[in-house]
Enzyme design. Structure first.
Site, mmCIF file in Angstrom:
data_model
loop_
_atom_site.group_PDB
_atom_site.id
_atom_site.type_symbol
_atom_site.label_atom_id
_atom_site.label_comp_id
_atom_site.label_asym_id
_atom_site.label_seq_id
_atom_site.Cartn_x
_atom_site.Cartn_y
_atom_site.Cartn_z
ATOM 1 N N ASP A 168 -61.520 40.517 -17.616
ATOM 2 C CA ASP A 168 -61.778 39.104 -17.330
ATOM 3 C C ASP A 168 -62.408 38.466 -18.564
ATOM 4 O O ASP A 168 -63.069 39.154 -19.354
ATOM 5 C CB ASP A 168 -62.739 38.927 -16.143
ATOM 6 C CG ASP A 168 -62.487 37.648 -15.386
ATOM 7 O OD1 ASP A 168 -62.036 37.711 -14.229
ATOM 8 O OD2 ASP A 168 -62.722 36.554 -15.961
ATOM 9 N N LEU A 193 -53.723 39.136 -11.808
ATOM 10 C CA LEU A 193 -54.455 38.236 -10.899
ATOM 11 C C LEU A 193 -55.381 37.308 -11.684
ATOM 12 O O LEU A 193 -56.384 36.848 -11.155
ATOM 13 C CB LEU A 193 -55.315 39.057 -9.914
ATOM 14 C CG LEU A 193 -54.712 40.253 -9.171
ATOM 15 C CD1 LEU A 193 -55.754 40.839 -8.209
ATOM 16 C CD2 LEU A 193 -53.482 39.858 -8.385
ATOM 17 N N ASN A 221 -48.154 40.257 -21.813
ATOM 18 C CA ASN A 221 -48.882 41.444 -22.287
ATOM 19 C C ASN A 221 -49.000 42.495 -21.183
ATOM 20 O O ASN A 221 -48.851 43.692 -21.428
ATOM 21 C CB ASN A 221 -50.275 41.048 -22.786
ATOM 22 C CG ASN A 221 -50.213 40.326 -24.115
ATOM 23 O OD1 ASN A 221 -49.229 40.440 -24.848
ATOM 24 N ND2 ASN A 221 -51.255 39.563 -24.430
ATOM 25 N N LYS A 267 -44.318 48.322 -18.585
ATOM 26 C CA LYS A 267 -43.086 48.975 -19.063
ATOM 27 C C LYS A 267 -43.439 50.278 -19.779
ATOM 28 O O LYS A 267 -42.836 51.326 -19.532
ATOM 29 C CB LYS A 267 -42.383 47.992 -20.014
ATOM 30 C CG LYS A 267 -41.151 48.516 -20.682
ATOM 31 C CD LYS A 267 -40.479 47.349 -21.431
ATOM 32 C CE LYS A 267 -39.565 47.840 -22.506
ATOM 33 N NZ LYS A 267 -40.034 47.577 -23.870
ATOM 34 N N ALA A 311 -49.397 37.954 -9.047
ATOM 35 C CA ALA A 311 -49.939 37.103 -7.988
ATOM 36 C C ALA A 311 -49.516 35.674 -8.274
ATOM 37 O O ALA A 311 -50.157 34.961 -9.038
ATOM 38 C CB ALA A 311 -51.452 37.217 -7.951
ATOM 39 N N TYR A 319 -50.341 24.705 -13.757
ATOM 40 C CA TYR A 319 -50.420 25.891 -12.889
ATOM 41 C C TYR A 319 -49.051 26.193 -12.269
ATOM 42 O O TYR A 319 -48.543 27.313 -12.369
ATOM 43 C CB TYR A 319 -51.471 25.636 -11.809
ATOM 44 C CG TYR A 319 -51.754 26.807 -10.900
ATOM 45 C CD1 TYR A 319 -52.176 28.030 -11.412
ATOM 46 C CD2 TYR A 319 -51.643 26.674 -9.511
ATOM 47 C CE1 TYR A 319 -52.465 29.091 -10.569
ATOM 48 C CE2 TYR A 319 -51.937 27.735 -8.658
ATOM 49 C CZ TYR A 319 -52.342 28.937 -9.193
ATOM 50 O OH TYR A 319 -52.626 29.981 -8.350
#
Ligand code: UDP
Length: 324
Positions: A44, A88, A114, A120, A129, A160
């Site tokens: 975060d 998320l 990223n 992958k 999400a 958004y």
């Protein structure tokens, strides 16, 4: 007779990467998997997430945290291989859309890219999400996953809406081109303890106004509708999709639909407040109606269990303690 598959109670040995771990919903998601014995690494940048959520998660010894901007680069995770990567990280309140639109667009584009590259490389299950906002101001009601939406690409919510639509497209591209094992969930309005008191969304606004005895600020005439899911139901639905679902989108939410005026009246009554309703301007592009069709996630064995009244009680309790 074949038994329908069930969620596992024990996820020890499994590694989760959760982007946005300090946020309201992700903090519950992390806790769910930590309680089941998984190792969880949280990321975060605290742009809207809170340090107190990370403090809660730090009580689990199988939790690690990196403060990082995932749209710039990901940290070095050493030898760990992630079984699950959960995207998320996006701020999700309309007040954020005004203040940090570029950060929102970058996290949902470069940040998601990223995370997908990492999925992958690690052969992980990847979950994006996404949001009911991909339907915009819907012309189809209730909203079913096959509806492609009605989004204003240059409106106040577009940073958004459009970046989440892009994130969905990129997730599908990684599935189609590299066969990454992907999931997409479209989360409808969610509420619960740990929301920011100044989050700006309707439930924290109304609860805090009712607790203070202030006027309840209804935008427009209050006839617009939303369908509210309590956070623990959302976490459970997300786990069903992650563990049992396929790569096509799933609506995640509670189909009980309320007008905003009804929601205000229920909140005032349940708190026993003498707040009065007051009417303000309706923001531009505010969706008129929103209710998910949840047949797809229900077919995996999910159903919401927390009533609006119960969820509101718990959320009000949180904000009462927060204020004292
Ligand atoms: N809303 C309101 N008063 C408030 C905050 C929001 O009437 O103090 C309305 C808002 O205009 C919208 C609905 O409540 O119609 C849900 O808003 P929220 O910001 O929670 O989320 P949205 O579903 O719009 O993303």
């Amino acid at each position: 007779m074949s038994k329908s598959p069930k969620l596992l109670d024990d996820l020890s040995g499994k590694n989760f990467l959760v982007a946005g771990a300090a946020g309201f919903v992700p903090s519950y998601v992390c806790e769910n998997y930590l309680k089941k014995g998984a190792r969880v690494v949280g990321l975060d940048n605290f742009i809207t997430g809170s340090k107190s959520n990370v403090e809660i998660l730090n009580n689990y010894e199988n939790f690690d945290f990196h403060e990082v901007n995932i749209y710039e680069s990901l940290p070095d995770f050493g030898d760990i291989k992630f079984d699950y990567i959960l995207s998320l990280a996006s701020p999700a309140s309309p007040i954020d859309f005004k203040i940090i639109p570029l950060e929102i667009m970058r996290v949902n584009s470069e940040g998601t890219l990223n995370l997908l590259e990492l999925a992958k490389e690690h052969n992980s299950v990847f979950l994006e999400a996404s949001t009911s906002e991909v339907y915009g101001d819907p012309e189809v009601h209730p909203q079913v996953e096959s509806y492609v939406g009605h989004v204003n690409p240059i409106g106040p919510r577009s940073c958004y809406d459009e970046s989440k639509r892009f994130a969905e497209a990129m997730t599908m591209s990684f599935k189609n081109k590299y066969n990454v094992d992907t999931r997409i969930i479209r989360i409808f309005n969610t509420y619960g303890p740990r929301m920011r008191p100044n989050d700006g969304r309707v439930i924290p606004n109304f609860i805090n106004q009712a607790l203070r005895g202030d006027d309840i600020t209804i935008y427009g005439d209050g006839s617009q509708t939303r369908s509210f899911s309590f956070v623990t139901d959302l976490v459970n639905a997300m786990e069903h999709v992650l563990m049992l679902g396929d790569h096509m989108p799933y609506n995640i939410g509670n189909p009980d639909e309320y007008s905003i005026k009804e929601a205000a009246e229920i909140i005032v009554k349940s708190i026993g407040s003498d707040s009065k309703l007051t009417y303000c301007d309706l923001p531009k592009d505010d969706p008129k109606r929103r209710r998910p069709v949840i047949d797809r996630v229900a077919s995996l064995g999910y159903g919401p269990v927390v009533t609006f009244e119960e969820g509101l009680r718990e959320t009000a309790e949180f904000f009462k303690n927060f204020r004292s």
